[in-house]
Scaffold this motif. Structure first.
Motif, mmCIF file in Angstrom:
data_model
loop_
_atom_site.group_PDB
_atom_site.id
_atom_site.type_symbol
_atom_site.label_atom_id
_atom_site.label_comp_id
_atom_site.label_asym_id
_atom_site.label_seq_id
_atom_site.Cartn_x
_atom_site.Cartn_y
_atom_site.Cartn_z
ATOM 1 N N GLU A 301 0.830 -1.204 0.000
ATOM 2 C CA GLU A 301 0.000 0.000 0.000
ATOM 3 C C GLU A 301 0.863 1.252 0.000
ATOM 4 O OE1 GLU A 301 -2.774 -0.184 3.186
ATOM 5 O OE2 GLU A 301 -3.561 -2.144 2.599
ATOM 6 N N GLU A 325 -13.888 -12.162 -2.406
ATOM 7 C CA GLU A 325 -14.205 -10.853 -1.835
ATOM 8 C C GLU A 325 -13.067 -10.325 -0.974
ATOM 9 O OE1 GLU A 325 -15.688 -7.337 -0.905
ATOM 10 O OE2 GLU A 325 -16.517 -8.691 -2.424
ATOM 11 N N ASN A 326 -12.415 -11.197 -0.195
ATOM 12 C CA ASN A 326 -11.326 -10.725 0.665
ATOM 13 C C ASN A 326 -10.160 -10.175 -0.155
ATOM 14 O OD1 ASN A 326 -10.595 -13.272 -0.298
ATOM 15 N ND2 ASN A 326 -9.355 -13.734 1.495
ATOM 16 N N ARG A 328 -10.501 -8.820 -3.269
ATOM 17 C CA ARG A 328 -10.968 -7.561 -3.850
ATOM 18 C C ARG A 328 -10.840 -6.427 -2.837
ATOM 19 N NH1 ARG A 328 -15.354 -10.548 -6.142
ATOM 20 N NH2 ARG A 328 -16.867 -9.549 -4.754
ATOM 21 N N THR A 329 -11.129 -6.737 -1.574
ATOM 22 C CA THR A 329 -11.021 -5.733 -0.518
ATOM 23 C C THR A 329 -9.577 -5.290 -0.328
ATOM 24 O OG1 THR A 329 -12.936 -6.668 0.621
ATOM 25 C CG2 THR A 329 -11.483 -5.254 1.917
ATOM 26 N N LEU A 330 -8.652 -6.243 -0.401
ATOM 27 C CA LEU A 330 -7.236 -5.927 -0.194
ATOM 28 C C LEU A 330 -6.681 -4.998 -1.266
ATOM 29 C CD1 LEU A 330 -5.800 -9.420 0.882
ATOM 30 C CD2 LEU A 330 -5.931 -7.373 2.298
ATOM 31 N N ARG A 332 -8.462 -2.993 -3.371
ATOM 32 C CA ARG A 332 -9.331 -1.885 -3.763
ATOM 33 C C ARG A 332 -8.664 -0.531 -3.576
ATOM 34 N NH1 ARG A 332 -14.683 -3.796 -1.677
ATOM 35 N NH2 ARG A 332 -14.718 -5.130 -3.512
ATOM 36 N N LYS A 333 -7.784 -0.430 -2.587
ATOM 37 C CA LYS A 333 -7.151 0.862 -2.282
ATOM 38 C C LYS A 333 -5.982 1.173 -3.210
ATOM 39 C CE LYS A 333 -7.416 -0.794 2.399
ATOM 40 N NZ LYS A 333 -6.705 -0.869 3.662
#
Length: 390
Positions: A301, A325-326, A328-330, A332-333
């Protein structure tokens, strides 16, 4: 006459790439051209790693070679598509389709192919016939295990190395190579930010200077280990004239599709990477420096990362929806989006399989030859491209 045609396994997903815990769904399809009896139609999902290390005995006049192997299973699921309790039943002419669905376990190592070692997943459909060889087809698929670089205590660390080689005779002087990375954690598709140079303080021109990502693999068979190196990507640099310096600051290196570093959930195969700068000084003499790389598949990040452009990349949106989904969440930023890219480096012909239906299977068992023709295949890995700026 061929009694079965178009025997195949068709997956619901557009690409045969999965993550642990995902469902594998599809249909088994074939055409019967001539009626025959069967005792059952089955589908197997198998995941394993297999290593074979050969040891030559130099003292033996006959050149005896010992084979050390290790077989590690991760999943083996059998689905009965059509059975009648072991009783034979006829398959008449026509087209048959059998849907299937099964879930992968939550701890699986990433697909990997190397000389004498692999981590491999495949679906095998087969039709049993009394007193005759079975009919079968095979579909390999890729598993990507998530390696989040943000969870590594080393990914943000820098690394630096240098080397000096003397040049003798009438071209006397020295060649100095220096290589530095501000961080060592990268994902496929990311641009490596270089700091380095090759200083030629001799009268001789350096015609063969190059950078390369090297994979270091350790194959761990029973009672024997074998290490090997493989060049994953090479970038040839310009000729360096005598008494000049080549700066590496503006060189663009994009990490190719690669499996992650380490050996998560696998005890047979260990994988590590380095970035190496080599300058050929004279025949047999090289100035060489290398720095470590950690390859993951969830970007850092922080660290001012840059990624390759989206140009030539298809179906980015649809691929992203196929991710867990987990994951995609990681991501997304981040300033990047994932795609799947096949790796021609790991191209392999599959011509055998491991029959793992017996839970007490010998861990040193050799693979069986397939009844179906060999399959050309290469795994696909997560690869990140620059996010659309619109």
């Amino acid at each position: 006459m061929t009694i079965i045609k178009n025997f195949r396994i068709i997956l619901t997903k557009s690409q045969a790439v999965f993550f642990p815990e995902q469902c594998v769904e599809g249909i088994v399809q074939f055409n019967i051209a001539e009626k025959f009896e069967t005792t059952g139609i089955f589908l197997e999902l198998t995941g394993l790693s297999y290593v074979i290390v050969e040891e030559k005995h130099s003292k033996s006049k006959k050149g005896v070679v010992s084979q050390h192997t290790s077989l590690e299973r991760y999943c083996h699921i059998r689905i009965d598509l059509a059975t009648k309790g072991g009783t034979a039943f006829p398959l008449t002419t026509g087209t048959y389709q059998f849907p299937f669905s099964t879930q992968l376990p939550d701890e699986l190592p990433t697909s990997f192919e190397a000389d004498n070692g692999c981590t491999r997943y495949y679906l095998r459909a087969y039709i049993l016939r009394e007193s005759q060889s079975q009919l079968e087809c095979l579909l390999p698929f890729t598993v990507n295990t998530v390696f989040n670089l943000n969870e590594s205590p080393y990914a943000m660390r820098s690394d630096e190395a240098e080397d000096v080689q003397m040049v003798g005779c009438c071209t006397s002087g020295s060649v100095k190579a220096r290589l530095k990375l501000s961080k060592i954690g990268y994902v496929p598709g990311e641009i490596i930010q270089l700091d380095g140079e090759c200083v030629n303080q001799s009268k001789k021109s350096l015609k063969n200077t190059f950078l390369e990502i090297i994979m270091n693999v350790t194959l761990k068979a029973t009672d024997k280990e074998h290490s090997l190196q493989r060049s994953m990507k090479t970038w040839h640099l310009q000729e360096i004239q005598g008494n000049t310096t080549l700066s590496l600051d503006n060189i663009r290196l994009v990490v190719p599709p690669l499996p992650p570093s380490g050996s998560r959930f696998c005890n047979n195969i260990d994988v590590h990477y380095c970035l190496q700068l080599t300058a050929e000084v004279t025949s047999g003499v090289r100035c060489k420096v290398s720095v470590g790389l950690i390859i993951g598949n969830v970007p850092l990040e922080l660290g001012n990362s840059q990624f390759t452009e989206q140009e030539g990349t298809d179906n980015i949106g649809s691929i992203e929806t196929q991710l867990p989904e987990n994951l995609r969440t990681l991501i997304r930023k981040n300033l990047c989006v994932p795609v799947f890219r096949t790796s021609s480096i790991f191209s392999v012909t599959l011509d055998h399989h491991f029959p793992l239906s017996d839970e007490n299977v010998n861990n040193h068992q050799l693979p069986d030859k397939l009844q179906c023709p060999g399959i050309q295949w290469h795994p696909s890995y997560l690869y990140f491209v620059e996010k659309n700026k619109k």
